[in-house]
Design a protein around this motif. Structure first.
Motif, PDB file in Angstrom:
ATOM      1  N   LYS A  38       0.857  -1.285   0.073  1.00 53.11           N
ATOM      2  CA  LYS A  38       0.014   0.117   0.088  1.00 53.11           C
ATOM      3  C   LYS A  38       0.794   1.325  -0.071  1.00 53.11           C
ATOM      4  O   LYS A  38       0.678   2.076  -0.662  1.00 53.11           O
ATOM      5  CB  LYS A  38      -0.898  -0.123   1.411  1.00 53.11           C
ATOM      6  N   ARG A  39       1.880   1.301   0.950  1.00 48.10           N
ATOM      7  CA  ARG A  39       2.722   2.395   0.928  1.00 48.10           C
ATOM      8  C   ARG A  39       3.519   2.582  -0.378  1.00 48.10           C
ATOM      9  O   ARG A  39       3.779   3.914  -0.993  1.00 48.10           O
ATOM     10  CB  ARG A  39       3.709   2.221   2.197  1.00 48.10           C
ATOM     11  N   MET A  40       4.035   1.583  -0.769  1.00 44.28           N
ATOM     12  CA  MET A  40       4.813   1.775  -2.070  1.00 44.28           C
ATOM     13  C   MET A  40       4.091   2.256  -3.205  1.00 44.28           C
ATOM     14  O   MET A  40       4.424   3.069  -4.113  1.00 44.28           O
ATOM     15  CB  MET A  40       5.580   0.245  -2.463  1.00 44.28           C
ATOM     16  N   ARG A  41       2.785   1.603  -3.408  1.00 45.17           N
ATOM     17  CA  ARG A  41       1.694   2.268  -4.298  1.00 45.17           C
ATOM     18  C   ARG A  41       1.370   3.737  -4.285  1.00 45.17           C
ATOM     19  O   ARG A  41       1.427   4.517  -5.114  1.00 45.17           O
ATOM     20  CB  ARG A  41       0.519   1.374  -4.468  1.00 45.17           C
ATOM     21  N   GLU A  42       1.166   4.010  -2.891  1.00 40.30           N
ATOM     22  CA  GLU A  42       1.011   5.696  -2.601  1.00 40.30           C
ATOM     23  C   GLU A  42       2.310   6.359  -3.093  1.00 40.30           C
ATOM     24  O   GLU A  42       2.122   7.467  -3.815  1.00 40.30           O
ATOM     25  CB  GLU A  42       0.751   5.835  -1.134  1.00 40.30           C
ATOM     26  N   VAL A  43       3.451   5.756  -2.810  1.00 37.63           N
ATOM     27  CA  VAL A  43       4.715   6.608  -3.611  1.00 37.63           C
ATOM     28  C   VAL A  43       4.664   6.797  -4.902  1.00 37.63           C
ATOM     29  O   VAL A  43       4.876   7.858  -5.481  1.00 37.63           O
ATOM     30  CB  VAL A  43       5.847   5.896  -2.660  1.00 37.63           C
ATOM     31  N   LYS A  44       4.352   5.677  -5.659  1.00 34.19           N
ATOM     32  CA  LYS A  44       4.479   5.496  -6.923  1.00 34.19           C
ATOM     33  C   LYS A  44       3.556   6.456  -7.441  1.00 34.19           C
ATOM     34  O   LYS A  44       3.671   7.157  -8.675  1.00 34.19           O
ATOM     35  CB  LYS A  44       4.171   4.064  -7.474  1.00 34.19           C
ATOM     36  N   GLU A  45       2.217   6.583  -6.917  1.00 34.32           N
ATOM     37  CA  GLU A  45       1.290   7.297  -7.561  1.00 34.32           C
ATOM     38  C   GLU A  45       1.323   8.619  -7.271  1.00 34.32           C
ATOM     39  O   GLU A  45       0.734   9.508  -7.940  1.00 34.32           O
ATOM     40  CB  GLU A  45      -0.277   6.502  -7.077  1.00 34.32           C
ATOM     41  N   SER A  46       2.240   9.140  -6.506  1.00 29.88           N
ATOM     42  CA  SER A  46       2.648  10.500  -6.197  1.00 29.88           C
ATOM     43  C   SER A  46       3.177  11.241  -7.530  1.00 29.88           C
ATOM     44  O   SER A  46       3.170  12.274  -7.672  1.00 29.88           O
ATOM     45  CB  SER A  46       3.355  10.660  -5.072  1.00 29.88           C
ATOM     46  N   GLY A  47       3.826  10.065  -8.122  1.00 24.08           N
ATOM     47  CA  GLY A  47       4.525  10.728  -9.380  1.00 24.08           C
ATOM     48  C   GLY A  47       5.849  11.346  -9.332  1.00 24.08           C
ATOM     49  O   GLY A  47       6.462  11.690 -10.289  1.00 24.08           O
ATOM     50  N   LYS A  48       6.411  11.326  -8.068  1.00 24.20           N
ATOM     51  CA  LYS A  48       7.465  12.198  -7.924  1.00 24.20           C
ATOM     52  C   LYS A  48       8.674  11.243  -7.676  1.00 24.20           C
ATOM     53  O   LYS A  48       9.924  11.516  -7.860  1.00 24.20           O
ATOM     54  CB  LYS A  48       7.491  12.848  -6.578  1.00 24.20           C
ATOM     55  N   VAL A  49       8.282  10.123  -7.726  1.00 24.36           N
ATOM     56  CA  VAL A  49       9.645   8.826  -7.738  1.00 24.36           C
ATOM     57  C   VAL A  49       9.415   7.986  -8.715  1.00 24.36           C
ATOM     58  O   VAL A  49       8.128   7.440  -8.969  1.00 24.36           O
ATOM     59  CB  VAL A  49       9.547   8.246  -6.185  1.00 24.36           C
ATOM     60  N   VAL A  50      10.576   7.657  -9.565  1.00 25.53           N
ATOM     61  CA  VAL A  50      10.336   6.638 -10.621  1.00 25.53           C
ATOM     62  C   VAL A  50      11.427   5.405 -10.195  1.00 25.53           C
ATOM     63  O   VAL A  50      12.379   5.632  -9.764  1.00 25.53           O
ATOM     64  CB  VAL A  50      10.845   7.413 -11.865  1.00 25.53           C
ATOM     65  N   THR A  52      11.106   0.928  -9.237  1.00 21.44           N
ATOM     66  CA  THR A  52      10.789   0.241  -8.163  1.00 21.44           C
ATOM     67  C   THR A  52      11.764   0.569  -6.727  1.00 21.44           C
ATOM     68  O   THR A  52      11.086   0.601  -5.891  1.00 21.44           O
ATOM     69  CB  THR A  52      10.725  -1.202  -8.410  1.00 21.44           C
ATOM     70  N   GLU A  53      13.013   0.252  -7.028  1.00 16.45           N
ATOM     71  CA  GLU A  53      13.885   0.276  -6.079  1.00 16.45           C
ATOM     72  C   GLU A  53      13.888   1.680  -5.368  1.00 16.45           C
ATOM     73  O   GLU A  53      13.877   1.782  -4.023  1.00 16.45           O
ATOM     74  CB  GLU A  53      15.252   0.079  -6.426  1.00 16.45           C
ATOM     75  N   ARG A  54      13.696   2.713  -6.009  1.00 23.10           N
ATOM     76  CA  ARG A  54      13.466   3.986  -5.387  1.00 23.10           C
ATOM     77  C   ARG A  54      12.267   4.267  -4.883  1.00 23.10           C
ATOM     78  O   ARG A  54      12.248   4.793  -3.354  1.00 23.10           O
ATOM     79  CB  ARG A  54      13.643   5.210  -6.420  1.00 23.10           C
ATOM     80  N   VAL A  55      11.230   3.690  -5.232  1.00 22.37           N
ATOM     81  CA  VAL A  55      10.027   3.694  -4.682  1.00 22.37           C
ATOM     82  C   VAL A  55       9.918   2.863  -3.357  1.00 22.37           C
ATOM     83  O   VAL A  55       9.579   3.210  -2.244  1.00 22.37           O
ATOM     84  CB  VAL A  55       8.546   3.084  -5.425  1.00 22.37           C
ATOM     85  N   ALA A  56      10.664   1.567  -3.348  1.00 17.63           N
ATOM     86  CA  ALA A  56      10.642   0.878  -1.956  1.00 17.63           C
ATOM     87  C   ALA A  56      11.545   1.549  -0.930  1.00 17.63           C
ATOM     88  O   ALA A  56      10.979   1.649   0.296  1.00 17.63           O
ATOM     89  CB  ALA A  56      11.510  -0.604  -2.440  1.00 17.63           C
ATOM     90  N   LEU A  57      12.632   2.143  -1.393  1.00 15.75           N
ATOM     91  CA  LEU A  57      13.337   3.115  -0.539  1.00 15.75           C
ATOM     92  C   LEU A  57      12.790   4.088   0.181  1.00 15.75           C
ATOM     93  O   LEU A  57      12.720   4.333   1.442  1.00 15.75           O
ATOM     94  CB  LEU A  57      14.791   3.380  -1.107  1.00 15.75           C
ATOM     95  N   ILE A  58      12.051   5.134  -0.646  1.00 15.51           N
ATOM     96  CA  ILE A  58      11.246   6.139  -0.239  1.00 15.51           C
ATOM     97  C   ILE A  58      10.094   5.570   0.616  1.00 15.51           C
ATOM     98  O   ILE A  58      10.049   6.253   1.879  1.00 15.51           O
ATOM     99  CB  ILE A  58      10.754   6.948  -1.287  1.00 15.51           C
ATOM    100  N   ALA A  59       9.301   4.666   0.454  1.00 12.33           N
ATOM    101  CA  ALA A  59       8.405   4.066   1.154  1.00 12.33           C
ATOM    102  C   ALA A  59       9.112   3.475   2.681  1.00 12.33           C
ATOM    103  O   ALA A  59       8.481   3.679   3.490  1.00 12.33           O
ATOM    104  CB  ALA A  59       7.667   2.757   0.628  1.00 12.33           C
ATOM    105  N   ALA A  60      10.102   2.920   2.410  1.00 11.76           N
ATOM    106  CA  ALA A  60      10.725   2.279   3.663  1.00 11.76           C
ATOM    107  C   ALA A  60      11.189   3.495   4.548  1.00 11.76           C
ATOM    108  O   ALA A  60      11.244   3.469   6.070  1.00 11.76           O
ATOM    109  CB  ALA A  60      12.002   1.307   3.401  1.00 11.76           C
ATOM    110  N   LEU A  61      11.804   4.681   4.071  1.00 12.61           N
ATOM    111  CA  LEU A  61      12.114   5.708   4.903  1.00 12.61           C
ATOM    112  C   LEU A  61      11.090   6.227   5.336  1.00 12.61           C
ATOM    113  O   LEU A  61      11.045   6.617   6.491  1.00 12.61           O
ATOM    114  CB  LEU A  61      12.939   6.658   4.139  1.00 12.61           C
TER     115      LEU A  61
END
Length: 103
Positions: A38-50, A52-61
């Motif tokens: 859920k959190r990774m999808r939210e980060v991805k849908e924000s459009g600011k992060v491209v 999968t690895e970056r999305v995972a890292l931002i969600a984890a942070l």
């Protein structure tokens, strides 16, 4: 209480992972997978992060920040937290290395 680890296949952002866990921890792991997805999808849908690895890292942070900001002030045992994170990281590393061996 069984200490035997069992393989559990999970999907995160369309990627399949096999993770080892104790049977009594299975539901907690599935809940964690759903939360992370859920959190990774939210980060991805924000459009600011491209990526999968970056999305995972931002969600984890974001998750780690939220967790620490709500727990540290309440007498949280930071040493125990670090030990648990290290254990989780080892589990993730093992799961990912097993995944790489499949291909």
């Amino acid at each position: 209480m069984s200490a035997e680890l069992k393989a559990l296949d999970v999907s995160i952002m369309g990627r399949e992972f096999r993770v080892a866990c104790k049977e009594e921890e299975r539901q907690q792991l599935l809940d964690a997978v759903a939360f992370l997805e859920k959190r990774m999808r939210e980060v991805k849908e924000s459009g600011k992060v491209v990526g999968t690895e970056r999305v995972a890292l931002i969600a984890a942070l974001q998750i780690a920040h939220e967790f620490l900001s709500t727990r540290v002030s309440g007498g949280f045992d930071l040493g125990e937290f670090r030990r648990r994170i290290a254990t989780m990281q080892e589990t993730i590393d093992r799961a990912l290395s097993e995944q790489d061996e499949l291909f």
